[in-house]
Design a protein around this motif. Structure first.
Motif, PDB file in Angstrom:
ATOM      1  N   ARG A   1     -17.663 -15.322 -10.112  1.00 37.87           N
ATOM      2  CA  ARG A   1     -16.660 -15.197  -9.054  1.00 37.87           C
ATOM      3  C   ARG A   1     -17.195 -14.198  -8.041  1.00 37.87           C
ATOM      4  NH1 ARG A   1     -13.791 -13.869 -13.537  1.00 37.87           N
ATOM      5  NH2 ARG A   1     -13.378 -11.783 -12.648  1.00 37.87           N
ATOM      6  N   TRP A   2     -17.384 -14.663  -6.821  1.00 39.51           N
ATOM      7  CA  TRP A   2     -17.914 -13.816  -5.763  1.00 39.51           C
ATOM      8  C   TRP A   2     -16.910 -13.695  -4.626  1.00 39.51           C
ATOM      9  CZ3 TRP A   2     -22.232 -10.914  -5.975  1.00 39.51           C
ATOM     10  CH2 TRP A   2     -23.213 -11.246  -6.917  1.00 39.51           C
ATOM     11  N   HIS A   3     -16.838 -12.504  -4.062  1.00 33.56           N
ATOM     12  CA  HIS A   3     -16.008 -12.260  -2.890  1.00 33.56           C
ATOM     13  C   HIS A   3     -16.850 -11.505  -1.873  1.00 33.56           C
ATOM     14  CE1 HIS A   3     -12.282 -13.449  -4.988  1.00 33.56           C
ATOM     15  NE2 HIS A   3     -12.875 -12.910  -6.049  1.00 33.56           N
ATOM     16  N   GLY A   4     -16.788 -11.958  -0.621  1.00 34.37           N
ATOM     17  CA  GLY A   4     -17.571 -11.329   0.428  1.00 34.37           C
ATOM     18  C   GLY A   4     -16.722 -10.930   1.614  1.00 34.37           C
ATOM     19  N   PHE A   5     -17.170  -9.884   2.306  1.00 29.11           N
ATOM     20  CA  PHE A   5     -16.497  -9.422   3.525  1.00 29.11           C
ATOM     21  C   PHE A   5     -17.575  -8.965   4.494  1.00 29.11           C
ATOM     22  CE2 PHE A   5     -15.000  -5.835   6.096  1.00 29.11           C
ATOM     23  CZ  PHE A   5     -13.915  -6.415   6.740  1.00 29.11           C
TER      24      PHE A   5
ATOM     25  N   PRO B   1     -19.157 -18.521   6.215  1.00 29.21           N
ATOM     26  CA  PRO B   1     -19.812 -17.320   6.750  1.00 29.21           C
ATOM     27  C   PRO B   1     -21.196 -17.050   6.178  1.00 29.21           C
ATOM     28  CG  PRO B   1     -17.511 -16.877   6.242  1.00 29.21           C
ATOM     29  CD  PRO B   1     -17.825 -18.226   5.670  1.00 29.21           C
ATOM     30  N   MET B   2     -21.440 -17.416   4.927  1.00 26.01           N
ATOM     31  CA  MET B   2     -22.751 -17.212   4.320  1.00 26.01           C
ATOM     32  C   MET B   2     -23.533 -18.503   4.500  1.00 26.01           C
ATOM     33  SD  MET B   2     -23.465 -15.570   0.568  1.00 26.01           S
ATOM     34  CE  MET B   2     -23.036 -13.895   1.076  1.00 26.01           C
ATOM     35  N   SER B   3     -24.698 -18.420   5.149  1.00 24.61           N
ATOM     36  CA  SER B   3     -25.377 -19.638   5.599  1.00 24.61           C
ATOM     37  C   SER B   3     -25.898 -20.485   4.454  1.00 24.61           C
ATOM     38  CB  SER B   3     -26.533 -19.271   6.537  1.00 24.61           C
ATOM     39  OG  SER B   3     -27.464 -18.415   5.894  1.00 24.61           O
ATOM     40  N   ASN B   4     -26.161 -19.889   3.308  1.00 25.94           N
ATOM     41  CA  ASN B   4     -26.788 -20.659   2.239  1.00 25.94           C
ATOM     42  C   ASN B   4     -26.407 -20.106   0.872  1.00 25.94           C
ATOM     43  OD1 ASN B   4     -29.223 -22.592   1.489  1.00 25.94           O
ATOM     44  ND2 ASN B   4     -29.524 -20.733   0.298  1.00 25.94           N
ATOM     45  N   LEU B   5     -26.143 -21.018  -0.059  1.00 21.83           N
ATOM     46  CA  LEU B   5     -25.978 -20.685  -1.464  1.00 21.83           C
ATOM     47  C   LEU B   5     -26.680 -21.762  -2.283  1.00 21.83           C
ATOM     48  CD1 LEU B   5     -22.169 -19.743  -1.568  1.00 21.83           C
ATOM     49  CD2 LEU B   5     -24.088 -18.160  -1.759  1.00 21.83           C
ATOM     50  N   SER B   6     -26.967 -21.474  -3.526  1.00 26.06           N
ATOM     51  CA  SER B   6     -27.513 -22.528  -4.389  1.00 26.06           C
ATOM     52  C   SER B   6     -26.543 -23.695  -4.439  1.00 26.06           C
ATOM     53  CB  SER B   6     -27.749 -21.983  -5.806  1.00 26.06           C
ATOM     54  OG  SER B   6     -28.798 -21.035  -5.813  1.00 26.06           O
ATOM     55  N   PHE B   7     -27.071 -24.897  -4.312  1.00 20.84           N
ATOM     56  CA  PHE B   7     -26.271 -26.131  -4.316  1.00 20.84           C
ATOM     57  C   PHE B   7     -25.303 -26.195  -3.131  1.00 20.84           C
ATOM     58  CE2 PHE B   7     -27.315 -25.059  -8.719  1.00 20.84           C
ATOM     59  CZ  PHE B   7     -28.079 -26.162  -9.069  1.00 20.84           C
TER      60      PHE B   7
ATOM     61  N   ASP C   1     -26.430 -15.644  -4.604  1.00 22.38           N
ATOM     62  CA  ASP C   1     -27.444 -16.019  -5.598  1.00 22.38           C
ATOM     63  C   ASP C   1     -28.604 -15.033  -5.598  1.00 22.38           C
ATOM     64  OD1 ASP C   1     -26.299 -18.668  -6.492  1.00 22.38           O
ATOM     65  OD2 ASP C   1     -26.451 -19.011  -4.344  1.00 22.38           O
ATOM     66  N   ASP C   2     -28.959 -14.512  -4.413  1.00 18.99           N
ATOM     67  CA  ASP C   2     -29.971 -13.464  -4.361  1.00 18.99           C
ATOM     68  C   ASP C   2     -29.537 -12.264  -5.196  1.00 18.99           C
ATOM     69  OD1 ASP C   2     -31.583 -14.915  -2.580  1.00 18.99           O
ATOM     70  OD2 ASP C   2     -30.574 -14.093  -0.822  1.00 18.99           O
ATOM     71  N   LEU C   3     -28.275 -11.870  -5.051  1.00 20.29           N
ATOM     72  CA  LEU C   3     -27.779 -10.684  -5.746  1.00 20.29           C
ATOM     73  C   LEU C   3     -27.683 -10.906  -7.246  1.00 20.29           C
ATOM     74  CD1 LEU C   3     -25.018  -9.604  -3.205  1.00 20.29           C
ATOM     75  CD2 LEU C   3     -27.262  -8.559  -3.552  1.00 20.29           C
ATOM     76  N   ARG C   4     -27.353 -12.148  -7.661  1.00 26.77           N
ATOM     77  CA  ARG C   4     -27.325 -12.423  -9.094  1.00 26.77           C
ATOM     78  C   ARG C   4     -28.729 -12.345  -9.685  1.00 26.77           C
ATOM     79  NH1 ARG C   4     -25.697 -17.303  -9.033  1.00 26.77           N
ATOM     80  NH2 ARG C   4     -27.765 -18.181  -9.281  1.00 26.77           N
ATOM     81  N   GLY C   5     -29.723 -12.870  -8.949  1.00 27.23           N
ATOM     82  CA  GLY C   5     -31.092 -12.837  -9.449  1.00 27.23           C
ATOM     83  C   GLY C   5     -31.723 -11.467  -9.365  1.00 27.23           C
TER      84      GLY C   5
END
Length: 853
Positions: free
Chosen positions: A523-527, A153-159, A626-630
């Motif tokens: 640990r990430w969880h998305g909805f 569902p999330m188009s992009n993450l680091s790595f 990763d955006d939210l972590r940064g």
């Protein structure tokens, strides 16, 4: 360790046994079958008995290009004819995908004008740029779909990019690639580019293929597919591939090693269909980032001594297997804990995908469609990444480290390779970070549409998209290793002594640092849940469509705390005296936001061969984990897109041309350097033209010309970005007005082809000239990447009704084409005529023999 070859053999045996049995069955029954296929063309696949919409799409394959039915970016499962689509869409059959000879899934996307994939790093990890979209790396504006469902569902993450979670093989029936337009309403609401890969299904008569491929880079590949009837109105299919390759950049161990298996079951009724599919992918791929390249002047590049830009790699037998220290022990002389790293694992995927599609026509204008998908598995990375420092002599490197560590003068250096042989202090060396990343991904999504024809020509659709997903990561970045600056290098071990004390500059493996850039455990969880309402209205020659989407995203993350210090409490082991490691406790991040997207388009059909359209839409792009972590307060991106297009087809020409204007707001950009991560927020504006044209000047000949012109710049950035000038001074510059990073202003591909009919079949030959204009590797235009071209070719012979023999090749003239500069640096990155950058791969030629039945 013994399970991998067994898995490989089992997969190969399963594919071979299944497909050979199908081939034998086809041969046994061929005498009783009739065919209308001319001897001069390839055999056709029997049509699948499917839902009305799918059947319509299958029948349209034999129609003219503009009369073909596409199902991506539409509200109802019946699809829409290309001539009526008020948006940019590129469709390719399985044969066209084969002829494109893509190096990866990402590489195939350049068939859609305006998409520029940097597939120079191997099978996975491509940067995918969409003209006018300020990506600057990774693939934030790309979504990969399987049968209309996003793979994640999330188009992009680091790595992680979605092209790395998918492989091309003979189980694909076709692909539809959509840029923007109504895609902002459906699925994960991608405002950029979406590729929808549609699987082949079973047939009334068993049919399929089996093929063997050999490549000049040591490639051995087995492909196959079998479609069959299970029972009345029940159909099944199985297929996949297995391959092993040394790679164009041979690391002295398999660069690509693995396979994929796919199965489908379909149930057809007069009013609809139900399809289940499952796909298992297990593939390990070498990933290559920046390497040393000579850069005598701006935009000019050539081979660095002892390191070929086209075939070189830092992978080798000598550095394949390592142990990375990650955990302190706080006792003098103890051995820190850590993880094993095997470069042969590379940027590998171990992914399982399951899905179901249900379409139904209730009559009286009512219909519904539902797409359900599950994805689970690991997408790990073990690979070298450049540290940002250009090569230097071993002696100079040791002297600089003595100064940096404040060591006493007069020390004697002892330098050896890990095999014990002496290492010359005059040779050039480099540092490469052996990064170790484990990503555990899980996702479930469902998209439901219900449509009602309110009156003739007008259909209203209400729908919902819901996705639940997670990502559990562990990163160890830094881990810098001292290597020879040559292809397939040896690690170097260095110690310094004054006769009394000995300082270990490296560990016995050649590491000059442990985890120096980042230790991350999260640990990430998305909805996400989105409701959308669309309406399509056919008024004479006009087709008007519009819709609105309201989406809510909730993301929660727990990020482990870290500390920095000596891993073994020994001041003389310099390589781990300043390492980052995990500490008790977590940092928690919560994000919750609701945003709207909308689109409005109108298409006018002048006649069955010509149409024009106009469209406007507002899309959104939610921040990824990763955006939210940064930057926990990362805003939601807003994308305004305005587009006009024209489509025309005659016996001698097909043309699809569009012009656009794109405005971006609140764009985050995170760069990972050897000292950590930095995030910036800005906007951009662009305008451009996309085009694809095929001309048939005379019988059996065709010329395809496709590409785009893009003029895009950054704006709305407050402040300045610090960087190092060529003279070594610190400077600060605004990015406003700078050309969009890594995107060419002009790129095109020209493919002339010719088909020769014969008494035994046909032969088709083609050559593709690709040109990519100048780009910049950074946001402040200090790293010009120059322009480049490459040549590819293909020859395919259809022999009789069943056999196909083909030869294809890429980069025939071994052109150096730089796709990225020093990804670890802002600003000037060339020093003494040397830059760390990455080129496209060198020449590769492969041949395939395939049996169709």
């Amino acid at each position: 360790m013994k399970t991998k070859p067994l898995t490989r053999v089992a997969l190969s045996a399963a594919i071979t046994a299944t497909l050979v049995s199908g081939a034998v069955y086809a041969q046994d029954t061929s005498q009783t079958q009739t065919t209308t296929t001319p001897a001069t063309t390839a055999p056709t696949t029997p049509a699948v008995k499917a839902s009305p919409g799918a059947q319509q799409s299958a029948n349209a394959k034999n129609a003219s290009t503009l009369q073909q039915v596409v199902v991506t970016g539409t509200a109802t499962f019946g699809g829409i004819k290309k001539i009526d689509a008020a948006y940019s869409i590129t469709s390719m059959t399985a044969q066209q995908i084969k002829e494109a000879n893509p190096k990866s899934v990402a590489d195939l996307l350049k068939a859609s004008p305006g998409v520029y994939p940097e597939s120079s790093g191997g099978q996975t990890g491509a940067n995918i740029e969409v003209a006018g979209f300020p990506g600057g790396g990774d693939a934030p504006y790309y979504t990969g779909q399987l049968n209309g469902t996003p793979i994640y569902p999330m188009s992009n993450l680091s790595f992680m990019d979605q092209s790395s979670m998918f492989r091309l093989d003979d189980t694909i029936d076709r692909v539809e690639i959509v840029q923007g337009g109504p895609s902002v309403l459906y699925g994960n609401g991608q405002p950029g580019v979406t590729s929808n890969f549609i699987l082949r299904e079973g047939t009334d008569t068993p049919s399929g293929d089996i093929g063997v491929t050999y490549g000049s880079e040591g490639l051995y590949r087995l492909d196959g597919f079998l479609g069959f009837k299970i029972a009345n109105n029940w159909y099944g299919s199985v297929g996949g591939f297995w391959r092993r390759s040394d790679g164009v950049r041979d690391p002295q161990f398999p660069a690509d090693n693995g396979g994929q298996f796919t199965a489908t079951i379909t149930r057809d009724w007069d009013n609809g269909s139900l399809m289940f599919y499952a796909r298992a992918l297990k593939d390990h791929n070498q990933f290559v980032t920046d390497t040393p390249i000579l850069n005598p002047s701006k935009g000019q590049f050539s081979n660095y001594p002892y390191f070929d830009a086209l075939t070189g790699t830092f992978g080798s037998k000598a550095d394949q297997r390592e142990f990375i220290e990650t955990t302190p022990c706080f006792t003098l002389g103890c051995k820190p804990g850590g993880v094993d790293a095997n470069l042969a694992k590379g940027r590998g995927a171990d992914i399982r995908t399951f899905g179901a599609n249900f379409d139904w026509d209730f009559g009286n204008g009512w219909s519904m469609s539902d797409k359900l998908g599950f994805t689970a598995g690991e997408l790990n990375t073990i690979s070298f990444f450049s540290t940002g420092d250009n090569p230097t002599t071993l002696g100079s490197y040791i002297a600089s480290q003595e100064t940096a560590d404040g060591l006493p003068a007069g020390l004697v250096a002892n330098a050896t390779y890990t095999n014990g042989q002496s290492a010359s202090l005059g040779q050039n060396v480099t540092q490469q970070g052996l990064w170790w990343v484990r990503k555990n991904l899980e996702a479930a999504s469902n998209e439901f549409h219900v449509s009602k024809e309110l009156f003739e020509g007008n259909t209203l659709t209400l729908g919902n998209y819901t996705a639940v997903y997670q990502d559990h990561d562990t990163w160890f970045l830094g881990n810098n290793m001292l290597l020879q600056a040559v292809n397939n290098p040896n690690p170097i071990v260095v110690s310094l002594t004054n006769g009394v004390n000995t300082w270990d500059l490296t560990d016995p493996q050649g590491f000059v640092s442990a985890v120096s850039a980042a230790a991350i455990k999260e640990r990430w969880h998305g909805f996400n849940s989105a409701f959308f309402l669309t309406d399509s209205w056919k008024i004479d020659n006009w087709l008007i469509d519009g819709g609105i989407r309201v989406e809510h995203q909730n993301a929660n993350g727990a990020i482990a705390n870290t500390a920095k210090g000596d891993l073994d409490d020994n001041p003389y082991t310099l390589y781990n005296n300043s390492s980052q490691y995990f500490a008790p406790g977590n940092q928690y991040i919560n994000f919750s936001k609701t945003e709207k997207s909308w689109t409005l388009g109108a298409n006018y059909e002048f006649n069955p061969s010509m149409s024009a359209y106009v469209r406007a839409n507002l899309g959104v792009h939610f921040p990824d984990f990763d955006d939210l972590r940064g930057l926990p307060t990362t805003p939601v991106q807003k994308i305004k897109n305005y587009e006009i297009g024209f489509k025309y087809q005659a016996d001698w020409i097909y043309a699809d041309v569009s012009a656009y204007r794109r405005l971006f707001y609140n764009v985050p950009y995170t760069i990972t350097t050897d000292t950590g991560q930095n995030t910036y927020v800005y906007g951009s504006q662009s305008k451009g033209v996309d085009f694809i044209t095929t001309v048939k000047p005379f019988e059996n000949a065709a010329v395809t010309f496709s590409g785009d012109y893009m003029d895009g710049h950054y704006y709305r950035y407050i402040g300045c970005i610090t960087y190092t000038t060529q003279a070594g001074a610190n400077a600060c510059s605004s990015i406003n007005g700078m050309q969009l990073q890594r995107q060419p202003k002009f790129q095109f591909r020209l493919t002339p082809s010719y088909t020769i009919p014969t008494s035994w079949g046909s032969v088709k030959a083609w050559i593709t000239y690709e040109y990519v204009g100048n780009r910049y590797g950074d946001l402040i235009q200090q790293q010009p990447l120059g322009n480049y071209y490459d040549l590819a070719f293909g020859v395919t012979a259809n022999v009789g009704q069943h056999w196909v023999v083909g030869v294809q090749g890429t980069n025939l003239t071994n052109q150096i084409g730089i796709t990225e500069g020093n990804a670890r640096l802002f600003g000037f990155a060339s020093s003494n005529g040397v830059i760390l950058a990455r080129s496209i791969e060198g020449r590769e030629v492969n041949g395939q023999v395939k049996y169709n039945f």
